[in-house]
Design an enzyme around this catalytic site. Structure first.
Site, PDB file in Angstrom:
ATOM      1  N   CYS A  47       2.789   4.787   7.501  1.00  0.00           N
ATOM      2  CA  CYS A  47       4.089   5.004   8.137  1.00  0.00           C
ATOM      3  C   CYS A  47       4.346   4.084   9.339  1.00  0.00           C
ATOM      4  O   CYS A  47       4.779   2.952   9.155  1.00  0.00           O
ATOM      5  CB  CYS A  47       4.264   6.480   8.484  1.00  0.00           C
ATOM      6  SG  CYS A  47       6.002   6.917   8.700  1.00  0.00           S
TER       7      CYS A  47
HETATM    8  N1  LIG Z   1       5.169   9.335  10.662  1.00  0.00           N
HETATM    9  C1  LIG Z   1       5.346   8.237  11.341  1.00  0.00           C
HETATM   10  O1  LIG Z   1       4.470   7.442  11.516  1.00  0.00           O
HETATM   11  C2  LIG Z   1       6.731   8.011  11.889  1.00  0.00           C
HETATM   12  C3  LIG Z   1       7.093   6.561  11.987  1.00  0.00           C
HETATM   13  C4  LIG Z   1       8.422   6.315  12.644  1.00  0.00           C
HETATM   14  N2  LIG Z   1       8.469   6.864  13.958  1.00  0.00           N
HETATM   15  C5  LIG Z   1       9.562   6.837  11.788  1.00  0.00           C
HETATM   16  O2  LIG Z   1      10.217   7.783  12.146  1.00  0.00           O
HETATM   17  O3  LIG Z   1       9.824   6.296  10.777  1.00  0.00           O
END
Ligand SMILES: NC(=O)CC[C@H](N)C(=O)O
Length: 944
Positions: free
Chosen positions: A134
């Site tokens: 992510c």
């Molecule tokens: N789960 C995460 O790593 C979130 C990644 C990033 N902040 C998003 O909202 O896409």
């Protein structure tokens, strides 16, 4: 000593899983557990020497299942924390784990840390094992565009870009089945995990590949990655989607996998780390980081202040040279708020877990929650990296005593604490069990069903959330969630400051550094620009060419930001710079407070200004609720700007402009040359207008054709015309888009310069929505026709830059062209050889009549009537405005292309007004000079 033997009939039956589970359980009881392995494969991962895996841990990256880290350790890894924000990549690491987090909140600082980015890229290219989830995936993409901001450059291992959405949160449990294409995990593993993100992948130049679900090398060629997972949201009816972006030893994914659900993953990662050629990887990373640092230092020389990046972070990379691992300490900056509020977490480490969240008054406070996440991971990693014995000042300065037994639960889910596995739980097996028991069958908020087997994960997970599944908190509160806790100074920074930061951290600087040494070749573009007026500076363009397309920022270009206040400009501020990701270029001088008003002039890009509401109120185009009101400005555009009909009264400040176009200047006939000369004589900047109005913002291509001696650098031309941009503190925004993404970004650049960032963001958002709709519509097609777009006949010229992106997006295969490449001269023999199935004639800057006349010249050539495109009468004439002008109309063009290529799949639109089709019966011929008469409007456009 008690010995327990775990045996099995063969490999793969689960001995390791059972052993790891038992070890974990015994450890929790306080027992000291050692693992040994006997039998033929005794040299396994557990018994071998420890392999170093760097784990990103700082304010930008901090979402990890602790059990993942522990299982990696138990599989024989030494977890080495590092900070992509401040540090280089530590030496001698065979693996790199980039967890989730909020890189978008720290995009500028991440982009400014060129050493780390260069190191990570070199690491991946040299075959290091790189696993990203992510936030980590975002970091590996080309760029991240935070909300209402310009995109910031990221590492660029994957070909796609990412952006933050305002209200499209995707969250829920996911089941992943690993595929043969997955290089890091064994195929056939079923693993549970979750997704939790606001960002989305943008894929303007690869979406065609995505939608087609291409496989093998063909797919890899189009997409730059293969799908290592099949993933499915754990909700009824959810479609299986391709995920797990795999490239060499790199695996990036939106899924946060829980290794506890399949411990083989951890041992597999470590096994692959052992196979890495550590010295080759270390050397490659060292070289890349050193180069980046040297470029940074060169660029910084003479500058007093360096925002964002501390000098130590630059120098701390030097150990790479000597490969001395001991000299590297993780540089993790403790969040200020924690220092005040949290106790020494080492106490809780000895207590052994963070599993059960007791309720303290602060539990509802997101600060405390994210804090415990952070603390927990710091603690886990400190422990893992055996640095507990030298506690950081942070731990010592802990504030009031608080309970040690804390659990991170994202605030969004406080009403459903079981929704997400506890990130900070130390009891991996337990939290997996908890996750399993509570997760399956439930429909987490924000989840939505994905339809259609062919959808990619991005498509499926980018569906708008269903109305009843609105995110439990405003996206903004999420967006600032981690940052506000980890560094309160980052919370809702003053707009002005953010703007300045954005400017500086994207490498926008004054005076810009001159590339030297190995980067000197990058000066090429710059020299070709000529020079700006005495005493001013220019910025080198991104000149590094990769596969012939401009896609990166050279180290010199991206050199670290300098402090605006130190710029020797008196009252004016430089906004000179290069778009870090795509080689866009902006330069000029902006007087503080002036960017939101005044007169704006656009050369070639006026269309963007128009769309952003920069128009002349006195001509009745303000509309009280229009953006024009908001930015309170007058405007004027060049004569060739392709404005909507209602903009007819916008003043034209010069007869024509040299708009960038994908067309190469072709050798033209004498008649045409005379015409051109005539035109050029007319193309004089309206000195009086410029002198009188003194626009505060001028949008222009690099060079303008408004002098007696042909094209000249825009700044020079303007100066001659009486507008000294430096003296008058005007902004000259030079846009040089090379791809569809660039063209969209240019709208954002204009928006920022014109003080209309919100409008720009909205416009780009809606354009992207339309592009997505096109990609979705053509996804079901079983065939992608080969399309050739010709822009000139003498010589034959193939359209470049953003046109291949548009074709790919519209479900075609661009012939003879790669995305982002310059227009290409070709031969008739080559055209016959590639036998295009669709032929598009689009002379730049010219109308449909010229396009049809191109067909007359081509039809006289041998083999014309035998071309598949001609036999099927799939020959089209396009108005240049929808293919050649890098503005919002490229989206019209993309829609038109999709309709021409896949008429059954795409609805008709008014944009087809700019398109004519060869209307001969199949197999019918005509005299070549008459062929122009046979181009007719498309049936469905005639009504519009
Ligand atoms: N789960 C995460 O790593 C979130 C990644 C990033 N902040 C998003 O909202 O896409």
């Amino acid at each position: 000593m008690k010995v327990l033997v775990v045996a099995g009939t063969s490999s793969g039956v689960g001995k390791t899983s059972v052993a790891v589970g038992l070890m974990s359980a015994y450890r929790q009881q306080g027992l000291i557990v050692r693992a040994f392995k006997v039998g033929p494969g005794f040299l396994d991962t557990i018994s071998g020497p420890r392999i170093r895996i760097a784990v990103a841990l700082d304010a930008a990256f901090n979402f990890y299942y602790n059990v993942n880290l522990r299982l990696l350790e138990e599989a024989g890894a030494e977890v080495v924390p590092f900070s992509p924000l401040t540090g280089p990549l530590p030496p001698d690491v065979a693996g790199l784990y980039l967890g989730g987090g909020c890189p978008e909140q720290h995009a500028l600082q991440l982009a400014g840390n060129q050493a780390a980015m260069a190191g990570v890229k070199a690491f991946a290219e040299a075959g290091g094992v790189l696993y990203a989830e992510c936030g980590g995936l975002i970091y590996l993409s080309q760029s991240i565009q935070p909300l209402n901001d310009l995109p910031a450059s990221m590492v660029g291992v994957f070909p796609f870009r990412t952006h933050m959405t305002r209200d499209s949160m995707k969250t829920g449990y996911v089941e992943v089945v690993t595929q043969p294409a997955c290089t890091l995990f064994p195929p056939g593993c079923t693993v549970r995990g979750h997704v939790y993100h606001y960002s989305e992948i943008l894929q303007e130049h690869v979406v065609g590949g995505f939608s087609q679900g291409l496989t093998g090398t063909q797919g890899l060629g189009a997409k730059g990655w293969e799908a290592g997972y099949k993933a499915r949201m754990e909700v009824e009816g959810a479609a299986e989607v391709a995920e797990g972006f795999t490239w060499r030893n790199v695996l990036g994914s939106y899924v946060h996998l829980h290794f506890g659900s399949c411990p083989r993953l951890a041992s597999s990662l470590v096994k692959h780390c052992r196979q890495v050629d550590l010295s080759a990887v270390t050397a490659a990373v060292g070289k890349a980081q050193k180069q980046a640092m040297m470029a940074t230092l060169r660029a910084r020389s003479g500058q007093a202040k360096l925002p964002h990046v501390s000098s130590t972070s630059c120098l701390s990379g030097m150990p790479w040279e000597g490969r001395s691992s001991s000299s590297v300490t993780p540089s993790i900056t403790p969040p200020r708020r924690f220092r005040r509020r949290h106790h020494d977490p080492r106490a809780s480490l000895s207590a052994g877990d963070y599993t059960s969240g007791d309720s303290s008054p602060d539990d509802s406070d997101s600060g405390a929650e994210a804090g415990s996440l952070y603390v927990s991971h710091i603690a886990a990693l400190q422990r893992a990296a055996s640095v507990q014995s030298s506690p950081s000042p942070y731990w010592r300065s802990g504030g009031q005593q608080r309970s040690s037994r804390r659990t991170y639960r994202p605030r969004q889910h406080s009403r459903d604490p079981g929704l997400l596995p506890h990130h900070s739980s130390e009891a991996g097996m337990d939290d997996y069990a908890e996750a399993s028991s509570q997760g399956s069958g439930s429909t987490p908020p924000g989840m939505h069903h994905a339809h259609g087997q062919h959808e990619t994960l991005q498509h499926a997970w980018s569906q708008p959330p269903s109305p009843h599944a609105s995110p439990p908190v405003s996206p903004e509160s999420y967006a600032y969630h981690a940052a506000s806790l980890l560094d309160p100074s980052q919370t809702r920074p003053h707009r002005r400051r953010r703007k300045q930061e954005a400017t500086v951290a994207r490498g926008l600087q004054f005076p810009p550094p001159l590339p030297q040494g190995p980067d000197a070749d990058l000066t090429h573009d710059r020299q070709s620009l000529g020079s700006l007026p005495e005493g001013s500076g220019t910025t080198a363009h991104a000149g590094s060419s990769h596969n012939g397309r401009l896609n990166g920022l050279s180290h010199a270009d991206s050199a670290l930001p300098t402090d605006h206040q130190t710029a020797p400009l008196g009252h004016a501020t430089s906004i000179s710079g290069v778009h870090p990701a795509q080689g866009m270029h902006a330069e000029g001088w902006q007087r503080p407070g002036r960017e939101a008003g005044g007169v704006h002039a656009g050369f070639g890009s006026g269309i963007d200004l128009w769309h952003l509401g920069v128009r002349r109120e006195s001509d009745g185009y303000s509309g009280k609720s229009s953006p024009a009101n908001a930015i309170n400005s007058d405007g004027a555009v060049s004569a060739t700007c392709q404005l909507p009909p209602e903009a007819a009264a916008v003043p034209r400040i010069c007869p024509a402009a040299a708009a960038p176009s994908p067309i190469q200047d072709a050798a033209t006939s004498q008649e045409q040359q005379q015409q051109q000369q005539q035109q050029q004589q007319q193309q004089q900047v309206d000195h009086r207008w410029l002198g009188n109005e003194q626009p505060s913002l001028v949008v222009a291509p690099e060079s303008l054709h408004f002098t007696d001696h042909g094209p000249a650098p825009a700044a020079e031309v303007l100066q001659q015309a009486g507008l000294d941009i430096q003296q008058h503190a005007a902004t000259l925004l030079i846009l040089r888009p090379h791809s569809l993404s660039d063209a969209l970004d240019s709208i954002l650049w204009v928006g920022q310069a014109a003080g209309a960032m919100d409008e720009a963001g909205q416009l780009v958002g809606s354009l992207r929505g339309r592009l997505r709709a096109v990609a979705g519509a053509v996804a079901a097609s079983s065939h992608r026709p080969r399309v050739l777009v010709l822009t000139a006949t003498e010589p034959l010229c193939v359209a470049g830059w953003w046109v291949p992106d548009m074709l790919s997006l519209a479900g075609g295969q661009p012939c003879l062209q790669q995305p982002g490449c310059d227009p290409l001269e070709t031969s008739w023999d080559q055209v016959r050889q590639i036998a295009p199935e669709v032929l598009i004639l689009a002379p730049a800057g010219k109308g449909l009549d010229v396009a049809c006349n191109m067909a007359c010249s081509l039809a006289a050539l041998p083999g014309w009537w035998a071309l598949p495109a001609v036999r099927a009468t799939r020959v089209f004439a396009y108005a240049s405005s929808i293919l050649c002008n890098p503005g919002p109309r490229l989206v019209d063009g993309t829609e038109a292309l999709a309709q021409c290529l896949h008429p059954k799949l795409c609805k008709s639109s008014a944009t087809l007004a700019g398109v004519l089709k060869l209307s001969l019966q199949s197999g019918q011929r005509c005299r070549h000079r008459n062929i122009a008469e046979h181009f007719k409007p498309l049936p469905h456009s005639s009504s519009s």
